[in-house]
Design a protein around this motif. Structure first.
Motif, PDB file in Angstrom:
ATOM      1  N   SER A  13      -7.264  -6.654   6.384  1.00  0.00           N
ATOM      2  CA  SER A  13      -7.952  -5.512   5.806  1.00  0.00           C
ATOM      3  C   SER A  13      -7.288  -5.081   4.511  1.00  0.00           C
ATOM      4  N   ARG A  14      -5.963  -5.085   4.490  1.00  0.00           N
ATOM      5  CA  ARG A  14      -5.235  -4.685   3.292  1.00  0.00           C
ATOM      6  C   ARG A  14      -5.577  -5.626   2.138  1.00  0.00           C
ATOM      7  N   GLU A  15      -5.568  -6.923   2.412  1.00  0.00           N
ATOM      8  CA  GLU A  15      -5.883  -7.891   1.357  1.00  0.00           C
ATOM      9  C   GLU A  15      -7.310  -7.714   0.854  1.00  0.00           C
ATOM     10  N   LEU A  16      -8.217  -7.355   1.764  1.00  0.00           N
ATOM     11  CA  LEU A  16      -9.601  -7.126   1.355  1.00  0.00           C
ATOM     12  C   LEU A  16      -9.675  -5.957   0.378  1.00  0.00           C
ATOM     13  N   PHE A  17      -9.022  -4.861   0.699  1.00  0.00           N
ATOM     14  CA  PHE A  17      -9.070  -3.686  -0.173  1.00  0.00           C
ATOM     15  C   PHE A  17      -8.370  -3.954  -1.497  1.00  0.00           C
ATOM     16  N   VAL A  18      -7.283  -4.729  -1.463  1.00  0.00           N
ATOM     17  CA  VAL A  18      -6.594  -5.088  -2.701  1.00  0.00           C
ATOM     18  C   VAL A  18      -7.533  -5.901  -3.592  1.00  0.00           C
ATOM     19  N   SER A  19      -8.278  -6.811  -2.984  1.00  0.00           N
ATOM     20  CA  SER A  19      -9.188  -7.658  -3.764  1.00  0.00           C
ATOM     21  C   SER A  19     -10.311  -6.856  -4.406  1.00  0.00           C
ATOM     22  N   LEU A  20     -10.609  -5.676  -3.880  1.00  0.00           N
ATOM     23  CA  LEU A  20     -11.679  -4.840  -4.426  1.00  0.00           C
ATOM     24  C   LEU A  20     -11.200  -3.970  -5.589  1.00  0.00           C
ATOM     25  N   GLY A  21      -9.897  -3.946  -5.832  1.00  0.00           N
ATOM     26  CA  GLY A  21      -9.360  -3.186  -6.949  1.00  0.00           C
ATOM     27  C   GLY A  21      -9.428  -1.686  -6.730  1.00  0.00           C
ATOM     28  N   ALA A  22      -9.703  -0.947  -7.814  1.00  0.00           N
ATOM     29  CA  ALA A  22      -9.715   0.518  -7.750  1.00  0.00           C
ATOM     30  C   ALA A  22     -10.718   1.067  -6.726  1.00  0.00           C
ATOM     31  N   PRO A  23     -11.942   0.523  -6.621  1.00  0.00           N
ATOM     32  CA  PRO A  23     -12.858   1.033  -5.594  1.00  0.00           C
ATOM     33  C   PRO A  23     -12.306   0.845  -4.180  1.00  0.00           C
ATOM     34  N   GLY A  24     -11.647  -0.285  -3.930  1.00  0.00           N
ATOM     35  CA  GLY A  24     -11.052  -0.506  -2.620  1.00  0.00           C
ATOM     36  C   GLY A  24      -9.935   0.478  -2.339  1.00  0.00           C
ATOM     37  N   LEU A  25      -9.139   0.780  -3.358  1.00  0.00           N
ATOM     38  CA  LEU A  25      -8.064   1.750  -3.199  1.00  0.00           C
ATOM     39  C   LEU A  25      -8.628   3.131  -2.899  1.00  0.00           C
ATOM     40  N   PHE A  26      -9.666   3.523  -3.617  1.00  0.00           N
ATOM     41  CA  PHE A  26     -10.299   4.817  -3.356  1.00  0.00           C
ATOM     42  C   PHE A  26     -10.811   4.884  -1.920  1.00  0.00           C
ATOM     43  N   ALA A  27     -11.454   3.796  -1.463  1.00  0.00           N
ATOM     44  CA  ALA A  27     -12.019   3.769  -0.118  1.00  0.00           C
ATOM     45  C   ALA A  27     -10.938   3.899   0.946  1.00  0.00           C
ATOM     46  N   VAL A  28      -9.857   3.146   0.802  1.00  0.00           N
ATOM     47  CA  VAL A  28      -8.824   3.186   1.827  1.00  0.00           C
ATOM     48  C   VAL A  28      -8.079   4.519   1.803  1.00  0.00           C
ATOM     49  N   ALA A  29      -7.915   5.126   0.617  1.00  0.00           N
ATOM     50  CA  ALA A  29      -7.278   6.437   0.531  1.00  0.00           C
ATOM     51  C   ALA A  29      -8.131   7.502   1.208  1.00  0.00           C
ATOM     52  N   PHE A  30      -9.439   7.385   1.071  1.00  0.00           N
ATOM     53  CA  PHE A  30     -10.350   8.324   1.728  1.00  0.00           C
ATOM     54  C   PHE A  30     -10.358   8.118   3.235  1.00  0.00           C
ATOM     55  N   LEU A  31     -10.459   6.866   3.662  1.00  0.00           N
ATOM     56  CA  LEU A  31     -10.581   6.560   5.087  1.00  0.00           C
ATOM     57  C   LEU A  31      -9.288   6.807   5.855  1.00  0.00           C
ATOM     58  N   GLU A  32      -8.146   6.718   5.193  1.00  0.00           N
ATOM     59  CA  GLU A  32      -6.874   6.917   5.880  1.00  0.00           C
ATOM     60  C   GLU A  32      -6.813   8.290   6.531  1.00  0.00           C
ATOM     61  N   PHE A  33      -7.422   9.283   5.913  1.00  0.00           N
ATOM     62  CA  PHE A  33      -7.416  10.637   6.461  1.00  0.00           C
ATOM     63  C   PHE A  33      -8.017  10.659   7.862  1.00  0.00           C
ATOM     64  N   PHE A  34      -8.962   9.772   8.117  1.00  0.00           N
ATOM     65  CA  PHE A  34      -9.644   9.709   9.405  1.00  0.00           C
ATOM     66  C   PHE A  34      -9.012   8.656  10.313  1.00  0.00           C
ATOM     67  N   LEU A  35      -7.700   8.420  10.107  1.00  0.00           N
ATOM     68  CA  LEU A  35      -6.869   7.540  10.942  1.00  0.00           C
ATOM     69  C   LEU A  35      -7.202   6.067  10.761  1.00  0.00           C
ATOM     70  N   PHE A  36      -7.719   5.692   9.612  1.00  0.00           N
ATOM     71  CA  PHE A  36      -7.892   4.275   9.291  1.00  0.00           C
ATOM     72  C   PHE A  36      -6.509   3.631   9.237  1.00  0.00           C
TER      73      PHE A  36
END
Length: 203
Positions: A13-36
């Protein structure tokens, strides 16, 4: 730590978000709040290593995603009150969060947003809304805490260069933990010495 429970799937999952660049980083930062289970720190670091000139831009993206999620938590707490807190978190944690927020206000949110405490930012965001902390104070504290955390990580990457890629969870969080401790001590000392240094408001 929570993300170590399923190292294979988390790494993918981490590699997937890294491959998405800034949008992936935004998504994972948002989702982490909900225990992602993927911490945005470990998406931010490799992105910043690969593009050092964008390091602080990535920090801003992570901050925006995380603070937006925290704002939703604040609104949930404001709408649901203590009932939401008691239904989502253990009673002893709620009582401690309530005591800290009532005593230190927005400073508690800033420290909780900065420190790598599991569910800490989520709990304090919901508690701030439930306890009636002013929205402007909450937002400023969230930006200071989350922004301080991610911009510090970007600065670490710029200082260490490629070596930052090999930082493990414990090493990275140790740096953040020390910085959070320094911030708490500075806040407490400031409260204690400010009247001595500057005199009372009636002087």
């Amino acid at each position: 730590m929570r993300w170590a429970a399923f190292p294979g799937s988390v790494e993918l999952s981490r590699e997937l978000f890294v491959s998405l660049g800034a949008p992936g980083l935004f998504a994972v930062a948002f989702l982490e709040f909900f225990l992602f289970p993927v911490p945005p720190d470990f998406v931010l670091v490799p992105l910043a290593v690969a593009n050092p000139t964008l390091a602080f831009g990535y920090a801003a993206v992570a901050t925006a995603g995380s603070v937006l999620a925290g704002g939703l938590g604040f609104l949930v707490g404001r709408a649901g009150g203590r009932r939401v807190l008691d239904g989502r978190f253990a009673g002893d944690r709620v009582e401690r969060a309530e005591a800290y927020v009532e005593r230190h206000g927005a400073a508690t949110v800033a420290v909780g947003a900065f420190a790598p405490i599991p569910e800490g930012y989520e709990l304090l965001s919901v508690a701030s809304g439930a306890l009636g902390l002013a929205p402007r104070s909450y937002l400023a504290a969230s930006l200071a805490g989350r922004g301080g955390k991610y911009f510090l990580e970007a600065a670490v990457v710029l200082a260490l260069g490629e070596a930052a890629r090999s930082l493990g969870e414990t090493q990275l969080y140790a740096v953040l933990g020390v910085a959070a401790l320094v911030a708490v001590l500075a806040y407490l000392l400031g409260r204690r010495w400010r009247p001595t240094l500057f005199g009372s408001a009636t002087d």
